[in-house]
Design an enzyme around this catalytic site. Structure first.
Site, PDB file in Angstrom:
ATOM      1  N   ASN A  75      -7.608  36.072  42.628  1.00 33.64           N
ATOM      2  CA  ASN A  75      -8.594  35.539  43.730  1.00 33.64           C
ATOM      3  C   ASN A  75      -9.203  34.179  43.232  1.00 33.64           C
ATOM      4  OD1 ASN A  75     -10.807  34.932  45.361  1.00 33.64           O
ATOM      5  ND2 ASN A  75     -10.718  36.827  46.307  1.00 33.64           N
ATOM      6  N   ASP A 125     -10.943  32.034  45.001  1.00 34.56           N
ATOM      7  CA  ASP A 125     -12.061  31.489  46.042  1.00 34.56           C
ATOM      8  C   ASP A 125     -13.305  31.010  44.986  1.00 34.56           C
ATOM      9  OD1 ASP A 125     -10.933  32.667  48.090  1.00 34.56           O
ATOM     10  OD2 ASP A 125     -12.292  34.402  48.078  1.00 34.56           O
ATOM     11  N   HIS A 126     -13.511  31.284  43.775  1.00 31.87           N
ATOM     12  CA  HIS A 126     -14.624  30.923  43.165  1.00 31.87           C
ATOM     13  C   HIS A 126     -14.511  29.485  42.404  1.00 31.87           C
ATOM     14  CE1 HIS A 126     -17.311  33.515  45.104  1.00 31.87           C
ATOM     15  NE2 HIS A 126     -16.063  34.670  44.440  1.00 31.87           N
ATOM     16  N   ARG A 130     -20.402  20.263  44.488  1.00 35.60           N
ATOM     17  CA  ARG A 130     -20.535  19.023  44.214  1.00 35.60           C
ATOM     18  C   ARG A 130     -20.087  18.354  45.539  1.00 35.60           C
ATOM     19  NH1 ARG A 130     -22.852  17.280  38.988  1.00 35.60           N
ATOM     20  NH2 ARG A 130     -24.495  18.593  38.861  1.00 35.60           N
ATOM     21  N   HIS A 133      -9.540  33.719  50.261  1.00 36.29           N
ATOM     22  CA  HIS A 133     -10.410  33.932  51.635  1.00 36.29           C
ATOM     23  C   HIS A 133     -10.864  32.992  52.297  1.00 36.29           C
ATOM     24  CE1 HIS A 133     -13.921  36.798  53.303  1.00 36.29           C
ATOM     25  NE2 HIS A 133     -13.337  36.188  54.121  1.00 36.29           N
ATOM     26  N   ARG A 148     -13.172  31.940  54.560  1.00 40.07           N
ATOM     27  CA  ARG A 148     -14.339  32.422  55.369  1.00 40.07           C
ATOM     28  C   ARG A 148     -14.406  31.476  56.685  1.00 40.07           C
ATOM     29  NH1 ARG A 148     -17.811  36.317  52.428  1.00 40.07           N
ATOM     30  NH2 ARG A 148     -19.183  36.059  54.296  1.00 40.07           N
ATOM     31  N   ARG A 159     -17.280  28.241  53.099  1.00 37.20           N
ATOM     32  CA  ARG A 159     -18.160  28.036  52.330  1.00 37.20           C
ATOM     33  C   ARG A 159     -17.482  27.912  50.651  1.00 37.20           C
ATOM     34  NH1 ARG A 159     -21.037  33.793  51.408  1.00 37.20           N
ATOM     35  NH2 ARG A 159     -21.435  33.401  53.633  1.00 37.20           N
ATOM     36  N   HIS A 160     -16.102  28.369  50.656  1.00 31.22           N
ATOM     37  CA  HIS A 160     -15.375  27.812  49.527  1.00 31.22           C
ATOM     38  C   HIS A 160     -14.023  27.627  49.748  1.00 31.22           C
ATOM     39  CE1 HIS A 160     -14.477  32.197  49.898  1.00 31.22           C
ATOM     40  NE2 HIS A 160     -15.719  32.918  49.323  1.00 31.22           N
ATOM     41  N   GLU A 166      -6.972  36.442  53.020  1.00 32.77           N
ATOM     42  CA  GLU A 166      -8.070  37.049  53.609  1.00 32.77           C
ATOM     43  C   GLU A 166      -8.665  36.464  54.452  1.00 32.77           C
ATOM     44  OE1 GLU A 166     -10.817  38.217  50.333  1.00 32.77           O
ATOM     45  OE2 GLU A 166      -9.455  39.112  49.206  1.00 32.77           O
ATOM     46  N   THR A 183     -21.167  37.973  49.370  1.00 29.87           N
ATOM     47  CA  THR A 183     -19.813  38.315  49.379  1.00 29.87           C
ATOM     48  C   THR A 183     -19.540  39.427  50.093  1.00 29.87           C
ATOM     49  OG1 THR A 183     -18.136  38.789  47.687  1.00 29.87           O
ATOM     50  CG2 THR A 183     -20.145  39.581  47.330  1.00 29.87           C
ATOM     51  N   THR A 184     -18.395  39.757  50.265  1.00 29.78           N
ATOM     52  CA  THR A 184     -18.081  40.966  51.402  1.00 29.78           C
ATOM     53  C   THR A 184     -18.732  42.228  51.249  1.00 29.78           C
ATOM     54  OG1 THR A 184     -15.645  39.829  51.452  1.00 29.78           O
ATOM     55  CG2 THR A 184     -16.099  41.797  52.761  1.00 29.78           C
ATOM     56  N   GLU A 194      -6.710  48.228  51.462  1.00 27.02           N
ATOM     57  CA  GLU A 194      -7.513  47.908  50.395  1.00 27.02           C
ATOM     58  C   GLU A 194      -8.675  48.475  50.164  1.00 27.02           C
ATOM     59  OE1 GLU A 194      -7.029  43.763  48.244  1.00 27.02           O
ATOM     60  OE2 GLU A 194      -8.731  43.972  47.687  1.00 27.02           O
ATOM     61  N   HIS A 206     -12.558  44.175  44.409  1.00 32.01           N
ATOM     62  CA  HIS A 206     -13.850  43.670  44.620  1.00 32.01           C
ATOM     63  C   HIS A 206     -14.952  44.175  43.341  1.00 32.01           C
ATOM     64  CE1 HIS A 206     -17.588  42.198  46.256  1.00 32.01           C
ATOM     65  NE2 HIS A 206     -16.810  41.543  47.206  1.00 32.01           N
ATOM     66  N   GLY A 217     -11.346  38.289  41.434  1.00 32.33           N
ATOM     67  CA  GLY A 217     -11.670  36.972  41.661  1.00 32.33           C
ATOM     68  C   GLY A 217     -12.899  36.695  40.719  1.00 32.33           C
ATOM     69  N   HIS A 218     -14.089  36.981  41.099  1.00 31.80           N
ATOM     70  CA  HIS A 218     -15.412  36.461  40.480  1.00 31.80           C
ATOM     71  C   HIS A 218     -15.413  36.732  38.930  1.00 31.80           C
ATOM     72  CE1 HIS A 218     -19.617  36.406  39.720  1.00 31.80           C
ATOM     73  NE2 HIS A 218     -19.551  35.251  40.664  1.00 31.80           N
TER      74      HIS A 218
HETATM   75  N1  PXP Z   1     -10.419  41.829  47.620  1.00 31.46           N
HETATM   76  C1  PXP Z   1     -11.175  41.612  48.734  1.00 31.46           C
HETATM   77  C2  PXP Z   1     -10.675  41.967  50.084  1.00 31.46           C
HETATM   78  C3  PXP Z   1     -12.268  40.611  48.566  1.00 31.46           C
HETATM   79  O1  PXP Z   1     -12.942  40.089  49.790  1.00 31.46           O
HETATM   80  C4  PXP Z   1     -12.463  40.044  47.325  1.00 31.46           C
HETATM   81  C5  PXP Z   1     -13.764  39.268  47.286  1.00 31.46           C
HETATM   82  O2  PXP Z   1     -13.339  38.158  47.965  1.00 31.46           O
HETATM   83  C6  PXP Z   1     -12.053  40.689  46.291  1.00 31.46           C
HETATM   84  C7  PXP Z   1     -10.887  41.495  46.308  1.00 31.46           C
HETATM   85  C8  PXP Z   1     -12.119  40.050  45.002  1.00 31.46           C
HETATM   86  O3  PXP Z   1     -13.550  40.579  44.569  1.00 31.46           O
HETATM   87  P1  PXP Z   1     -14.115  39.612  43.341  1.00 31.46           P
HETATM   88  O4  PXP Z   1     -14.168  38.113  43.674  1.00 31.46           O
HETATM   89  O5  PXP Z   1     -15.557  40.539  43.144  1.00 31.46           O
HETATM   90  O6  PXP Z   1     -13.307  40.197  42.019  1.00 31.46           O
END
Ligand code: PXP
Length: 252
Positions: free
Chosen positions: A9, A11-12, A20, A45, A47, A51-52, A72, A102-103, A153, A196, A218-219
């Site tokens: 993932n 996103d971050h 920035r 994702h 959103r 936001r990202h 997502e 976050t979700t 999931e 997650h 991801g994170h």
């Molecule tokens: N799966 C889903 C459905 C999510 O919404 C997220 C967070 O965007 C993740 C996995 C990944 O979570 P994390 O970024 O905490 O690893």
């Protein structure tokens, strides 16, 4: 198979870019690097508040990736239109609240069954593999099956939180809930993914559960990349998943 598929993932990477307002770091660059380092898929994702990840990121990912994109999205008409325009390999329907960081929690499929059944039909007809992001709750697993989603999931957030808090009793209970959710989902004929809040240790643990097809991470992974580089962080994560998978096989 040597373990679950590894969905990265990104996103971050976009979170840092957007802090920035410029173009760097580029989530597409991260996605291509992850692909080169052996990711089985890329998750992003979009959103509602952007936001990202932004619309242009999805366009760029669709154009450049050779591994599947797991898109997502919330169950809104706007997101459905975007998904139908791009037709990504996979679509994961997630709950979304603007005020959340976050979700938080899974989708209430059982509470919104008719609407969600109608919502996912055009996505399935467009060839997207639809998954529902839910809590490991038998009622939600069963509702996801009833509406015709081929994939679920399961939200690992509560399990991961218990781990970080050092609450081993709660972690053990949450692990059992996940293992049971995977078992029920698999028996119902669904493909089961998890995601997650996973880190090296919790990814290893959930990889011991039989029949987990995919982890989306991801994170923690992007954070660890600051110290190790993305390729090395991915290599360690993959090793943790493979170790868990081997442990699960040995215990079976
Ligand atoms: N799966 C889903 C459905 C999510 O919404 C997220 C967070 O965007 C993740 C996995 C990944 O979570 P994390 O970024 O905490 O690893």
């Amino acid at each position: 198979m040597t373990g679950p598929r590894f969905g990265v993932n990104i996103d971050h990477v976009a979170t840092i870019r957007n802090a920035r307002g410029g173009a760097a770091p580029d989530p597409l660059r991260a996605a291509l690097l992850a692909e080169k380092a052996g990711a089985d898929g890329i998750t992003a994702h979009l959103r509602e508040d952007r936001r990202h990840i932004g619309d242009a990121d999805i366009e760029a990912l669709m154009a450049a990736l050779t591994v599947p994109l797991n898109f997502e999205m919330a169950a809104t008409a706007e997101m459905q239109n975007i998904a139908l325009r791009h037709r990504p390999h996979a679509v994961c329907i997630v709950p979304e609240k603007r005020e959340e960081r976050t979700t938080e929690g899974g989708l209430g499929v059982a509470q919104d069954e008719n609407r969600l059944a109608d919502f996912i039909t055009p996505l399935r007809d467009a060839g997207c593999r639809v998954s529902m992001f839910i809590e490991p709750d038998p009622m939600q697993v069963e509702a996801s099956r009833r509406i015709g989603a081929p994939v679920i999931e399961l939200h690992t957030g509560t399990f991961a939180e218990a781990h970080l808090a050092g609450d081993m009793d709660r972690r053990a209970r949450e692990f059992e809930r996940l293992a049971e959710g995977v078992r029920i989902g698999t028996e119902a004929g669904l493909e089961v993914h998890l995601g997650h809040g996973l880190d090296f240790e919790t990814a290893r643990m959930v990889s011991t559960i039989p029949d987990v097809a995919e982890l989306n991470i991801g994170h923690f992974l992007i954070g660890e990349s600051v110290f190790l580089g993305l390729e090395e962080a991915m290599r360690r994560m993959r090793a943790a998943m493979e170790q868990g998978y081997a442990e699960g096989r040995a215990a079976a």
